[in-house]
Motif scaffolding. Sequence first.
Motif, short mmCIF file in Angstrom:
data_model
loop_
_atom_site.label_atom_id
_atom_site.label_comp_id
_atom_site.label_asym_id
_atom_site.label_seq_id
_atom_site.Cartn_x
_atom_site.Cartn_y
_atom_site.Cartn_z
N SER A 1 0.82 -1.21 0.00
CA SER A 1 0.00 0.00 0.00
C SER A 1 0.86 1.26 0.00
O SER A 1 0.47 2.28 -0.57
N ARG A 2 2.02 1.20 0.60
CA ARG A 2 2.90 2.38 0.63
C ARG A 2 3.36 2.78 -0.77
O ARG A 2 3.40 3.96 -1.11
N GLN B 1 0.46 4.45 -2.43
CA GLN B 1 0.25 5.77 -1.84
C GLN B 1 1.29 6.77 -2.33
O GLN B 1 0.97 7.92 -2.64
N GLU B 2 2.53 6.35 -2.42
CA GLU B 2 3.59 7.24 -2.91
C GLU B 2 3.31 7.68 -4.35
O GLU B 2 3.51 8.86 -4.69
N GLU C 1 0.43 10.17 -4.27
CA GLU C 1 0.90 11.46 -3.76
C GLU C 1 1.76 12.20 -4.78
O GLU C 1 1.86 13.42 -4.74
N MET D 1 -8.48 2.08 -2.29
CA MET D 1 -7.44 2.80 -1.57
C MET D 1 -7.22 4.19 -2.17
O MET D 1 -7.12 5.19 -1.45
N ILE D 2 -7.17 4.26 -3.48
CA ILE D 2 -6.94 5.54 -4.16
C ILE D 2 -8.13 6.48 -3.97
O ILE D 2 -7.96 7.67 -3.73
N GLU E 1 -7.83 7.86 -0.49
CA GLU E 1 -6.76 8.87 -0.44
C GLU E 1 -7.22 10.18 -1.08
O GLU E 1 -6.95 11.26 -0.56
N THR F 1 -7.61 13.79 0.75
CA THR F 1 -6.91 14.97 0.23
C THR F 1 -7.88 16.13 0.04
O THR F 1 -7.58 17.26 0.42
#
Length: 62
Positions: A11-12, A15-16, A19, A47-48, A51, A55
């Motif tokens: 997931s990281r 996420q990166e 971002e 997940m997106i 996020e 945001t």
Amino acid sequence: MIVCLCENINSRKIQECFEAGMTLEEIRFRLGLGNQCGSCLEAAEKMIRTEASNTIEKLAIG
């Protein structure tokens, strides 16, 4: 948390990429997400979306 077992994508990493301004399609291409069995795509998309929502909330709050 591992999102894609086939490509060992966590997931990281997703996420990166998010971002950094990447879309789901760009993330899929860059990481190889969904290239094997595809069972990870629903989790990655959720997940997106989460996020993106977070945001937007942060921007609205200021």
